[in-house]
Design a protein around this motif. Sequence first.
Motif, PDB file in Angstrom:
ATOM      1  N   ASP A  83       0.837  -1.194   0.000  1.00 53.13           N
ATOM      2  CA  ASP A  83       0.000   0.000   0.000  1.00 53.13           C
ATOM      3  C   ASP A  83       0.874   1.247   0.000  1.00 53.13           C
ATOM      4  N   GLU A  84       0.493   2.207  -0.830  1.00 58.10           N
ATOM      5  CA  GLU A  84       1.323   3.393  -1.041  1.00 58.10           C
ATOM      6  C   GLU A  84       1.616   4.130   0.264  1.00 58.10           C
ATOM      7  N   GLN A  85       0.602   4.226   1.142  1.00 54.59           N
ATOM      8  CA  GLN A  85       0.775   4.996   2.369  1.00 54.59           C
ATOM      9  C   GLN A  85       1.641   4.272   3.401  1.00 54.59           C
ATOM     10  N   LEU A  86       1.909   2.968   3.178  1.00 56.36           N
ATOM     11  CA  LEU A  86       2.721   2.196   4.120  1.00 56.36           C
ATOM     12  C   LEU A  86       4.086   1.833   3.566  1.00 56.36           C
ATOM     13  N   GLY A  87       4.096   1.351   2.317  1.00 62.43           N
ATOM     14  CA  GLY A  87       5.345   0.897   1.725  1.00 62.43           C
ATOM     15  C   GLY A  87       5.872  -0.346   2.427  1.00 62.43           C
ATOM     16  N   PHE A  88       7.166  -0.574   2.296  1.00 62.41           N
ATOM     17  CA  PHE A  88       7.797  -1.702   2.973  1.00 62.41           C
ATOM     18  C   PHE A  88       8.114  -1.315   4.412  1.00 62.41           C
ATOM     19  N   LEU A  89       7.976  -2.281   5.307  1.00 58.14           N
ATOM     20  CA  LEU A  89       8.210  -2.037   6.719  1.00 58.14           C
ATOM     21  C   LEU A  89       9.519  -2.677   7.138  1.00 58.14           C
ATOM     22  N   TRP A  90       9.602  -3.214   8.346  1.00 54.47           N
ATOM     23  CA  TRP A  90      10.841  -3.756   8.874  1.00 54.47           C
ATOM     24  C   TRP A  90      11.388  -4.895   8.015  1.00 54.47           C
ATOM     25  N   GLY A  91      12.650  -4.759   7.628  1.00 53.15           N
ATOM     26  CA  GLY A  91      13.316  -5.824   6.897  1.00 53.15           C
ATOM     27  C   GLY A  91      12.694  -6.147   5.561  1.00 53.15           C
ATOM     28  N   GLY A  92      12.019  -5.182   4.951  1.00 51.14           N
ATOM     29  CA  GLY A  92      11.372  -5.428   3.665  1.00 51.14           C
ATOM     30  C   GLY A  92      10.049  -6.145   3.754  1.00 51.14           C
ATOM     31  N   LEU A  93       9.538  -6.331   4.978  1.00 46.74           N
ATOM     32  CA  LEU A  93       8.245  -6.972   5.146  1.00 46.74           C
ATOM     33  C   LEU A  93       7.125  -5.978   4.849  1.00 46.74           C
ATOM     34  N   THR A  94       5.964  -6.511   4.469  1.00 48.45           N
ATOM     35  CA  THR A  94       4.779  -5.679   4.253  1.00 48.45           C
ATOM     36  C   THR A  94       3.821  -5.869   5.427  1.00 48.45           C
ATOM     37  N   MET A  95       2.829  -4.989   5.493  1.00 51.11           N
ATOM     38  CA  MET A  95       1.840  -5.117   6.561  1.00 51.11           C
ATOM     39  C   MET A  95       1.110  -6.450   6.467  1.00 51.11           C
ATOM     40  N   GLY A  96       0.795  -6.893   5.240  1.00 48.55           N
ATOM     41  CA  GLY A  96       0.129  -8.182   5.071  1.00 48.55           C
ATOM     42  C   GLY A  96       0.949  -9.326   5.614  1.00 48.55           C
ATOM     43  N   MET A  97       2.281  -9.273   5.428  1.00 46.50           N
ATOM     44  CA  MET A  97       3.159 -10.311   5.963  1.00 46.50           C
ATOM     45  C   MET A  97       3.173 -10.282   7.485  1.00 46.50           C
TER      46      MET A  97
END
Length: 281
Positions: free
Chosen positions: A237-251
């Motif tokens: 999602d554009e407003q989130l992008g990649f999170l810790w360690g390249g993980l996504t919110m869905g992951m």
Amino acid sequence: MPLLLIDFPSFNPIAVAIGPFAIRWYALAYIGGIVIGWLYARSLLKNERLWGGPAPMSLVQIDDFILWVTLGIILGGRTGYVLFYNLPFFISNPAAIFKLWEGGMSFHGGFLGCVVAVMWFAYRNGISILSLGDITTAVAPIGLLLGRIANFINGELWGRATDASLPWAMIFPHDPSHLPRHPSQLYEAGMEGILLFTALAVMVRFGALKRPGMILGAFILLYGLTRIAGEHFREPDEQLGFLWGGLTMGMLLSIPMLIVGGILIVWAVRRGSPKPTEAIR
């Protein structure tokens, strides 16, 4: 650019329009998933062989439960999207929370909403929480399949950009970058819908419903795995992008599902089949 780049089909997101009244494909996906799932659930309950005796709930009870689970899906799905995916926006625009027709639903939120509906309904009706959870999750992939197809029709939640090695890459009309991308909605429809439904159906036919919690645990575990796999091809999602360690919110939201699903499966195996008079709550 891929030599066999596929043009995104020109879909109208509105399925039926009569004057100012319009029904979108996304709404039909929800309706179709609930109705078809309800019919499949009734067929499972009628088959005593699958349960090793009378089913732990009646057809009337599953009919009544439909309203409960529908509210759980909608309220939980919207709440999850607000909290997990776009909280700053909704804090600034609280009225937008109620604009469901503009989209924005979270599977993980909808799943938690279903958990609340299952537990509350089972408690009020004196039936097995785990068995109601089993029957609910056995039919859930039907809705997931239709929902992902609706995502594709809407041209939303597209995949990550790809290169010339992928001949079925697509350019989505609402993507400002106009890059060839994975049709990840179809990947997810295949994994979360067809693959997951098939795996659970096979388990049901081999007697998994006789062990309360087995189908529920398998659904949670397998969905977590398929969602994590699908996220590798889906644009965050554009407003989130990649999170810790390249993980996504869905992951991140799916990782706890692997643990919970595994625990439920082990628990169901160790507990075994209950006695006919035994209630599991």
